[in-house]
Design a protein around this motif. Structure first.
Motif, short mmCIF file in Angstrom:
data_model
loop_
_atom_site.label_atom_id
_atom_site.label_comp_id
_atom_site.label_asym_id
_atom_site.label_seq_id
_atom_site.Cartn_x
_atom_site.Cartn_y
_atom_site.Cartn_z
N GLY A 128 -0.29 2.01 6.80
CA GLY A 128 -1.60 1.38 6.75
C GLY A 128 -2.35 1.72 5.48
O GLY A 128 -3.00 0.86 4.88
N MET A 129 -2.28 2.98 5.06
CA MET A 129 -2.94 3.40 3.83
C MET A 129 -2.39 2.64 2.62
O MET A 129 -3.15 2.13 1.79
N LEU A 130 -1.07 2.53 2.53
CA LEU A 130 -0.45 1.84 1.39
C LEU A 130 -0.77 0.36 1.39
O LEU A 130 -1.02 -0.23 0.33
N LEU A 131 -0.78 -0.26 2.57
CA LEU A 131 -1.09 -1.69 2.64
C LEU A 131 -2.57 -1.94 2.32
O LEU A 131 -2.91 -2.93 1.68
N THR A 132 -3.44 -1.04 2.77
CA THR A 132 -4.86 -1.16 2.43
C THR A 132 -5.04 -1.04 0.92
O THR A 132 -5.80 -1.81 0.31
N PHE A 133 -4.36 -0.09 0.32
CA PHE A 133 -4.39 0.08 -1.14
C PHE A 133 -3.93 -1.20 -1.84
O PHE A 133 -4.59 -1.71 -2.75
N CYS A 134 -2.80 -1.74 -1.39
CA CYS A 134 -2.26 -2.95 -2.02
C CYS A 134 -3.15 -4.16 -1.79
O CYS A 134 -3.17 -5.09 -2.59
N GLY A 135 -3.91 -4.15 -0.68
CA GLY A 135 -4.79 -5.27 -0.36
C GLY A 135 -5.93 -5.45 -1.33
O GLY A 135 -6.64 -6.47 -1.27
N PHE A 136 -6.13 -4.52 -2.26
CA PHE A 136 -7.17 -4.66 -3.28
C PHE A 136 -6.71 -5.54 -4.44
O PHE A 136 -7.52 -5.87 -5.31
N ASP A 137 -5.42 -5.91 -4.47
CA ASP A 137 -4.89 -6.64 -5.63
C ASP A 137 -3.83 -7.64 -5.18
O ASP A 137 -3.02 -7.33 -4.29
N ILE A 138 -3.80 -8.81 -5.80
CA ILE A 138 -2.86 -9.85 -5.39
C ILE A 138 -1.43 -9.47 -5.73
O ILE A 138 -0.52 -9.59 -4.90
N VAL A 139 -1.19 -9.00 -6.96
CA VAL A 139 0.18 -8.65 -7.37
C VAL A 139 0.70 -7.51 -6.51
O VAL A 139 1.85 -7.53 -6.05
N ALA A 140 -0.14 -6.50 -6.27
CA ALA A 140 0.29 -5.38 -5.42
C ALA A 140 0.60 -5.87 -4.01
O ALA A 140 1.54 -5.38 -3.36
N SER A 141 -0.14 -6.85 -3.52
CA SER A 141 0.12 -7.41 -2.19
C SER A 141 1.45 -8.15 -2.16
O SER A 141 2.17 -8.11 -1.15
N LYS A 142 1.79 -8.81 -3.26
CA LYS A 142 3.09 -9.47 -3.33
C LYS A 142 4.22 -8.45 -3.22
O LYS A 142 5.20 -8.64 -2.49
N VAL A 143 4.07 -7.37 -3.98
CA VAL A 143 5.10 -6.32 -3.93
C VAL A 143 5.15 -5.70 -2.54
O VAL A 143 6.24 -5.43 -2.00
N ALA A 144 3.99 -5.49 -1.93
CA ALA A 144 3.96 -4.91 -0.58
C ALA A 144 4.69 -5.80 0.41
O ALA A 144 5.40 -5.31 1.29
N SER A 145 4.54 -7.13 0.25
CA SER A 145 5.22 -8.04 1.17
C SER A 145 6.73 -7.97 0.99
O SER A 145 7.49 -8.11 1.96
N ILE A 146 7.19 -7.74 -0.25
CA ILE A 146 8.63 -7.58 -0.50
C ILE A 146 9.14 -6.31 0.18
O ILE A 146 10.18 -6.31 0.85
N VAL A 147 8.39 -5.21 0.02
CA VAL A 147 8.79 -3.94 0.63
C VAL A 147 8.78 -4.06 2.16
O VAL A 147 9.68 -3.55 2.85
N LEU A 148 7.76 -4.75 2.69
CA LEU A 148 7.71 -4.97 4.13
C LEU A 148 8.95 -5.72 4.60
O LEU A 148 9.52 -5.40 5.65
N GLY A 149 9.35 -6.71 3.82
CA GLY A 149 10.55 -7.47 4.19
C GLY A 149 11.78 -6.58 4.29
O GLY A 149 12.59 -6.73 5.21
N VAL A 150 11.92 -5.65 3.35
CA VAL A 150 13.06 -4.72 3.38
C VAL A 150 12.99 -3.83 4.62
O VAL A 150 13.98 -3.63 5.32
#
Length: 276
Positions: A128-150
């Motif tokens: 949750g902390m990492l996703l909240t962090f990534c939610g502040f930025d579009i590119v970081a959210s894209k990368v987070a979605s890739i990691v979530l997929g894995v």
């Protein structure tokens, strides 16, 4: 696909060095680094709205079913954290299953229980902390979605015989993919942010629900107390406090790392795995 993903992750690494590094190191995160700017104030407002909305939907009969898919998702995070720490401590995961009553169980053998038992709540809090962090930025959210997929691939492997686990993960993957293709993935970051807030709050509220309101004897905290002493309520409170600290850390890091305006974020997003 593998070379593309590697290229994109390398891009993110370079971006992190340029943005996160100076923000965290310069003057040891002084007040100037943590100044809230336009896009960040919007994100903080959205987080506050999410907290209120989730709190209402969580506790109001019938309305709580709106959160059901996301509850299933964060339970999957919870069980994935149990499974991952079991593998890292010499254990073997036999299966992961979710049930319609919003519960989950990880069947495993071996591992270090002092790590695997609290890993469910604390692991989902870290996610949750990492996703909240990534939610502040579009590119970081894209990368987070890739990691979530894995991570979802691993969860699907462990839960391959459980239809609810498969359905929940496929539903969320569909949402992530769909949001990726809308307005250069700007809505994707708000979805990632929602999942991050939901995962952070789930640990706190589920602990309260299990240990204060219902006093479930089979909770992770009660099992931990039986093996290592103390009371389940005590361990639950400690884990809840840690979860809140993790969430706050994700917000502070997001403010420090992503000062870009919404326009700049959209421009950066067009240069990272563009979809439009």
């Amino acid at each position: 696909m593998a070379p593309i993903i590697r290229h994109e992750l390398a891009y993110l690494a370079r971006r992190a060095v340029v943005t996160v590094g100076p923000a965290l190191i310069r003057n040891h995160l002084d007040t100037r680094d943590l100044k809230v700017r336009g896009a960040q104030s919007v994100t903080l407002g959205v987080i506050a709205a999410y907290v209120v909305i989730i709190a209402i939907l969580w506790n109001v009969p019938y309305l709580r079913y709106v959160l059901w898919p996301f509850k299933m998702l964060v339970i999957a995070f919870h069980e994935f954290s149990h499974a991952a720490t079991a593998c890292c401590t010499g254990g073997k995961v036999e299966s992961i299953s979710l049930d319609p009553h919003e519960g989950g169980v990880t069947h495993m053998r071996g591992g270090i229980s002092a790590i695997t038992l609290p890993a469910g709540y604390l692991g989902s809090s870290i996610i949750g902390m990492l996703l909240t962090f990534c939610g502040f930025d579009i590119v970081a959210s894209k990368v987070a979605s890739i990691v979530l997929g894995v991570c979802f691939l691993f969860t699907l492997w462990w839960g391959k015989k459980d239809w609810l686990t498969i359905l929940t993960i496929l539903l969320v993957v569909g949402l992530l993919v769909g949001f990726w293709f809308i307005a250069h993935a700007e809505p994707l970051r708000f979805l990632v942010l929602f999942i991050g807030v939901m995962s952070s709050l789930y640990s706190v509220w589920d602990i309260c629900d299990d240990l204060i309101f219902r006093k479930v004897n089979s909770s992770d905290a009660s099992q931990f107390a039986k093996r290592y002493g103390g009371s389940s309520q005590c361990w639950g409170v400690i884990w809840s406090i840690i979860s809140i600290i993790f969430m706050a850390a994700g917000i502070i890091a997001g403010i420090a790392a992503f000062p870009q305006s919404s326009a700049q974020q959209q421009k950066d997003s067009q240069g990272f795995a563009p979809t439009m």
